[in-house]
Design a protein around this motif. Structure first.
Motif, PDB file in Angstrom:
ATOM      1  N   LYS A   1       0.821  -1.205   0.000  1.00 11.44           N
ATOM      2  CA  LYS A   1       0.000   0.000   0.000  1.00 11.44           C
ATOM      3  C   LYS A   1       0.854   1.253   0.000  1.00 11.44           C
ATOM      4  CE  LYS A   1      -4.020  -2.105   2.242  1.00 11.44           C
ATOM      5  NZ  LYS A   1      -4.884  -2.136   3.445  1.00 11.44           N
ATOM      6  N   VAL A   2       1.966   1.223   0.724  1.00 13.69           N
ATOM      7  CA  VAL A   2       2.887   2.365   0.738  1.00 13.69           C
ATOM      8  C   VAL A   2       3.436   2.606  -0.660  1.00 13.69           C
ATOM      9  CG1 VAL A   2       5.101   3.209   1.582  1.00 13.69           C
ATOM     10  CG2 VAL A   2       3.497   2.132   3.176  1.00 13.69           C
ATOM     11  N   LYS A   3       3.900   1.541  -1.305  1.00 11.81           N
ATOM     12  CA  LYS A   3       4.462   1.677  -2.645  1.00 11.81           C
ATOM     13  C   LYS A   3       3.413   2.167  -3.639  1.00 11.81           C
ATOM     14  CE  LYS A   3       8.148  -1.761  -2.131  1.00 11.81           C
ATOM     15  NZ  LYS A   3       8.676  -3.077  -2.590  1.00 11.81           N
ATOM     16  N   ALA A   4       2.174   1.690  -3.481  1.00  8.66           N
ATOM     17  CA  ALA A   4       1.105   2.109  -4.388  1.00  8.66           C
ATOM     18  C   ALA A   4       0.828   3.604  -4.259  1.00  8.66           C
ATOM     19  CB  ALA A   4      -0.166   1.310  -4.090  1.00  8.66           C
ATOM     20  N   LEU A   5       0.865   4.124  -3.040  1.00 12.10           N
ATOM     21  CA  LEU A   5       0.631   5.550  -2.846  1.00 12.10           C
ATOM     22  C   LEU A   5       1.785   6.390  -3.377  1.00 12.10           C
ATOM     23  CD1 LEU A   5      -1.012   5.518   0.697  1.00 12.10           C
ATOM     24  CD2 LEU A   5      -2.076   6.290  -1.424  1.00 12.10           C
ATOM     25  N   TYR A   6       3.023   5.918  -3.196  1.00  9.99           N
ATOM     26  CA  TYR A   6       4.155   6.645  -3.741  1.00  9.99           C
ATOM     27  C   TYR A   6       4.121   6.653  -5.268  1.00  9.99           C
ATOM     28  CZ  TYR A   6       6.730   7.490   0.599  1.00  9.99           C
ATOM     29  OH  TYR A   6       7.129   7.963   1.827  1.00  9.99           O
ATOM     30  N   ALA A   7       3.559   5.593  -5.863  1.00 13.78           N
ATOM     31  CA  ALA A   7       3.474   5.509  -7.318  1.00 13.78           C
ATOM     32  C   ALA A   7       2.379   6.412  -7.882  1.00 13.78           C
ATOM     33  CB  ALA A   7       3.220   4.061  -7.738  1.00 13.78           C
ATOM     34  N   GLN A   8       1.472   6.890  -7.006  1.00 16.57           N
ATOM     35  CA  GLN A   8       0.398   7.783  -7.446  1.00 16.57           C
ATOM     36  C   GLN A   8       0.470   9.068  -6.613  1.00 16.57           C
ATOM     37  OE1 GLN A   8      -3.485   5.539  -7.918  1.00 16.57           O
ATOM     38  NE2 GLN A   8      -2.294   3.991  -6.802  1.00 16.57           N
ATOM     39  N   PRO A   9       1.299  10.004  -7.013  1.00 16.98           N
ATOM     40  CA  PRO A   9       1.563  11.210  -6.206  1.00 16.98           C
ATOM     41  C   PRO A   9       0.312  11.981  -5.809  1.00 16.98           C
ATOM     42  CG  PRO A   9       3.113  11.057  -8.016  1.00 16.98           C
ATOM     43  CD  PRO A   9       2.095   9.995  -8.251  1.00 16.98           C
ATOM     44  N   GLU A  10      -0.725  11.968  -6.634  1.00 11.42           N
ATOM     45  CA  GLU A  10      -1.918  12.747  -6.329  1.00 11.42           C
ATOM     46  C   GLU A  10      -2.925  11.993  -5.462  1.00 11.42           C
ATOM     47  OE1 GLU A  10      -3.680  14.239  -9.849  1.00 11.42           O
ATOM     48  OE2 GLU A  10      -1.970  15.502 -10.377  1.00 11.42           O
ATOM     49  N   ALA A  11      -2.688  10.729  -5.220  1.00 17.79           N
ATOM     50  CA  ALA A  11      -3.668   9.904  -4.494  1.00 17.79           C
ATOM     51  C   ALA A  11      -3.631  10.186  -2.995  1.00 17.79           C
ATOM     52  CB  ALA A  11      -3.396   8.434  -4.755  1.00 17.79           C
ATOM     53  N   GLU A  12      -4.806  10.011  -2.368  1.00 16.82           N
ATOM     54  CA  GLU A  12      -4.908  10.018  -0.914  1.00 16.82           C
ATOM     55  C   GLU A  12      -5.243   8.602  -0.465  1.00 16.82           C
ATOM     56  OE1 GLU A  12      -7.316  12.932   0.948  1.00 16.82           O
ATOM     57  OE2 GLU A  12      -6.775  14.522  -0.468  1.00 16.82           O
ATOM     58  N   GLY A  13      -4.868   8.268   0.747  1.00 19.68           N
ATOM     59  CA  GLY A  13      -5.108   6.911   1.231  1.00 19.68           C
ATOM     60  C   GLY A  13      -5.431   6.864   2.706  1.00 19.68           C
ATOM     61  N   TRP A  14      -6.264   5.878   3.061  1.00 19.99           N
ATOM     62  CA  TRP A  14      -6.590   5.643   4.471  1.00 19.99           C
ATOM     63  C   TRP A  14      -6.694   4.139   4.680  1.00 19.99           C
ATOM     64  CZ3 TRP A  14     -10.005   2.754   7.122  1.00 19.99           C
ATOM     65  CH2 TRP A  14     -10.131   3.001   8.487  1.00 19.99           C
ATOM     66  N   ASP A  15      -6.138   3.662   5.756  1.00 23.19           N
ATOM     67  CA  ASP A  15      -6.328   2.248   6.103  1.00 23.19           C
ATOM     68  C   ASP A  15      -6.027   2.030   7.578  1.00 23.19           C
ATOM     69  OD1 ASP A  15      -3.606   2.587   5.854  1.00 23.19           O
ATOM     70  OD2 ASP A  15      -3.241   0.587   5.080  1.00 23.19           O
ATOM     71  N   LEU A  16      -6.306   0.820   8.030  1.00 23.85           N
ATOM     72  CA  LEU A  16      -6.105   0.434   9.425  1.00 23.85           C
ATOM     73  C   LEU A  16      -4.939  -0.544   9.482  1.00 23.85           C
ATOM     74  CD1 LEU A  16      -7.321   0.709  12.335  1.00 23.85           C
ATOM     75  CD2 LEU A  16      -8.575  -1.402  11.837  1.00 23.85           C
ATOM     76  N   ILE A  17      -3.978  -0.256  10.352  1.00 25.96           N
ATOM     77  CA  ILE A  17      -2.782  -1.083  10.471  1.00 25.96           C
ATOM     78  C   ILE A  17      -2.853  -1.871  11.770  1.00 25.96           C
ATOM     79  CG2 ILE A  17      -0.258  -1.061  10.522  1.00 25.96           C
ATOM     80  CD1 ILE A  17      -0.459   1.792   9.304  1.00 25.96           C
ATOM     81  N   GLU A  18      -2.653  -3.185  11.671  1.00 24.95           N
ATOM     82  CA  GLU A  18      -2.671  -4.038  12.854  1.00 24.95           C
ATOM     83  C   GLU A  18      -1.261  -4.492  13.194  1.00 24.95           C
ATOM     84  OE1 GLU A  18      -4.841  -8.116  14.552  1.00 24.95           O
ATOM     85  OE2 GLU A  18      -5.265  -7.395  12.511  1.00 24.95           O
ATOM     86  N   PHE A  19      -0.909  -4.413  14.474  1.00 23.90           N
ATOM     87  CA  PHE A  19       0.419  -4.796  14.942  1.00 23.90           C
ATOM     88  C   PHE A  19       0.370  -6.177  15.589  1.00 23.90           C
ATOM     89  CE2 PHE A  19       0.818  -0.386  14.279  1.00 23.90           C
ATOM     90  CZ  PHE A  19       2.152  -0.041  14.235  1.00 23.90           C
ATOM     91  N   LYS A  20       1.520  -6.815  15.625  1.00 27.90           N
ATOM     92  CA  LYS A  20       1.613  -8.135  16.255  1.00 27.90           C
ATOM     93  C   LYS A  20       1.306  -8.085  17.745  1.00 27.90           C
ATOM     94  CE  LYS A  20       5.148  -9.900  13.055  1.00 27.90           C
ATOM     95  NZ  LYS A  20       6.556 -10.326  12.910  1.00 27.90           N
ATOM     96  N   ASP A  21       1.602  -6.943  18.372  1.00 30.06           N
ATOM     97  CA  ASP A  21       1.382  -6.840  19.820  1.00 30.06           C
ATOM     98  C   ASP A  21      -0.036  -6.400  20.180  1.00 30.06           C
ATOM     99  OD1 ASP A  21       1.351  -4.194  19.131  1.00 30.06           O
ATOM    100  OD2 ASP A  21       3.144  -3.623  20.260  1.00 30.06           O
ATOM    101  N   GLY A  22      -0.918  -6.324  19.175  1.00 39.10           N
ATOM    102  CA  GLY A  22      -2.310  -5.996  19.450  1.00 39.10           C
ATOM    103  C   GLY A  22      -2.672  -4.545  19.247  1.00 39.10           C
TER     104      GLY A  22
END
Length: 358
Positions: free
Chosen positions: A133-154
């Protein structure tokens, strides 16, 4: 003093200082003062070039104040913030970002976004998905993005990314991260409680349905649909009083205003009755025992929940019991009468036998 020592030593002096106008008003000026030498190398006089810079100084002070406020806000925000230019160089970040992602200072000091990104991957439940997802956003300079990130520690972070612009030009990308772990855990707990309640609701033998303030069905459990003969789809959104409770046992109209269930949401009281009937889809009624309670959210009544059971069998057993009691009473009465008759007839019979013997 420094000015005088510089120019008398034969050197040029450059600087800024306050001066005062004829009217007494203070102003800033920039000056360049150089000594003028004669043929023998002696200083004969000085040449000064001056420029009033009051407005420039005010603008610079305003910029300094704005920058200070921006930096204070940048560090005070609850979000971790990272700004990266188009070349992958970290141009700005706050300490909250470093603390949230637990990135070593040695990595952040390189200003290398790639290195900082690699330092975070081992913490994530889905590092490959995150990186994609990070690479996809860098490849589209004008794009905005939102998502939820889950960590191993909860832990859970919300991530928002948008392009950084200077005028019309996109010069980089800004990433912001918010720790939503507590909120996510609260949501998960609410979902668990909801699942447990739904399990109980769907497992109980009691019919249960809920209505809004207008009496329309908002939920109904399997036991209620089975007892009433309506499907969930047929019941939802319907006025439940009109659907199942609009007639009394004798078939006469039962107005909603007279119904105890209707009053529950109006008066905020509980009620329990075992002397009424509900009507099935097939047009047949059955006796019920029901209880109704208001649905309250933040001290505001939102509707009513009604639980009911079919008491046909109970009514039949009660009728059988009453019949048995009546029969027992009749038997007891007959036995008493027979006993009394026997007491009366016994002497008569004995006298008859004596007369016969004589």
């Amino acid at each position: 003093r420094a000015l005088w020592e510089t120019i008398t030593a034969g050197r040029e002096w450059r600087g800024e200082f306050h001066n005062r106008k004829k009217n007494g008003e203070l102003f800033w000026e920039s000056a360049s003062i150089s000594p003028i030498f004669d043929a023998a190398g002696a200083i004969t006089h000085f040449l000064a070039v001056k420029e009033e810079i009051t407005e420039r100084k005010r603008a610079a002070e305003e910029l300094r104040r704005s920058t200070s406020l921006l930096n204070a806000t940048f560090e005070a925000t609850a979000d971790g913030v990272l700004a990266v230019d188009r070349a992958g160089v970290i141009v700005a970040f706050n300490q909250k970002f470093v603390q949230m992602w637990r990135i070593p200072e040695s990595v952040m000091s390189t200003r290398d976004d790639g290195a900082a990104l690699q330092a975070t991957l081992d913490q994530l439940s889905d590092p490959h998905g995150y990186l994609a997802k990070v690479k996809a956003l860098y490849a589209q300079p004008e794009a905005e993005g939102w998502d939820l990130i889950e960590f191993k520690d909860g832990r859970f972070f919300e991530r928002h990314s948008m392009p950084q612009r200077m005028g019309e030009e996109i010069v980089g990308r800004v990433w912001s991260f918010r720790d939503v772990t507590e909120r996510k855990r609260a949501e998960q707990e609410r979902e668990r409680l909801l699942r447990d309640r739904l399990l109980i609701l769907n497992s109980t033998s009691e019919g249960i349905y809920g209505t809004d303030l207008d009496g329309r069905c908002t939920f109904i459990n399997p036991a209620a649909t089975k007892l009433l003969g309506y499907s969930v789809e047929e019941a939802l959104g319907q006025n439940m009083h009109e659907l199942i409770h609009s007639r009394r046992a004798d078939g006469l109209v039962y107005r909603a205003e007279e119904c105890p269930i209707h009053r529950v949401s109006r008066e905020g009281i509980n009620c329990r009755l075992g002397t009424e009937v509900f009507w099935r889809k097939n047009g047949h009624s059955f006796p019920v025992e029901y209880s109704a309670s208001p649905i309250v959210d933040n001290a505001e009544i939102k509707g009513t929940v009604t639980a009911f059971v079919d008491i046909t069998e109970k009514k039949n057993l009660e009728a059988q019991f009453l019949r048995a009691q009546r029969l027992e009473s009749i038997g007891t009465l007959a036995s008493g009468i027979a006993h009394d008759l026997n007491n009366i007839l016994a002497p008569i019979l004995m006298s008859a036998q004596l007369l016969h013997m004589q």
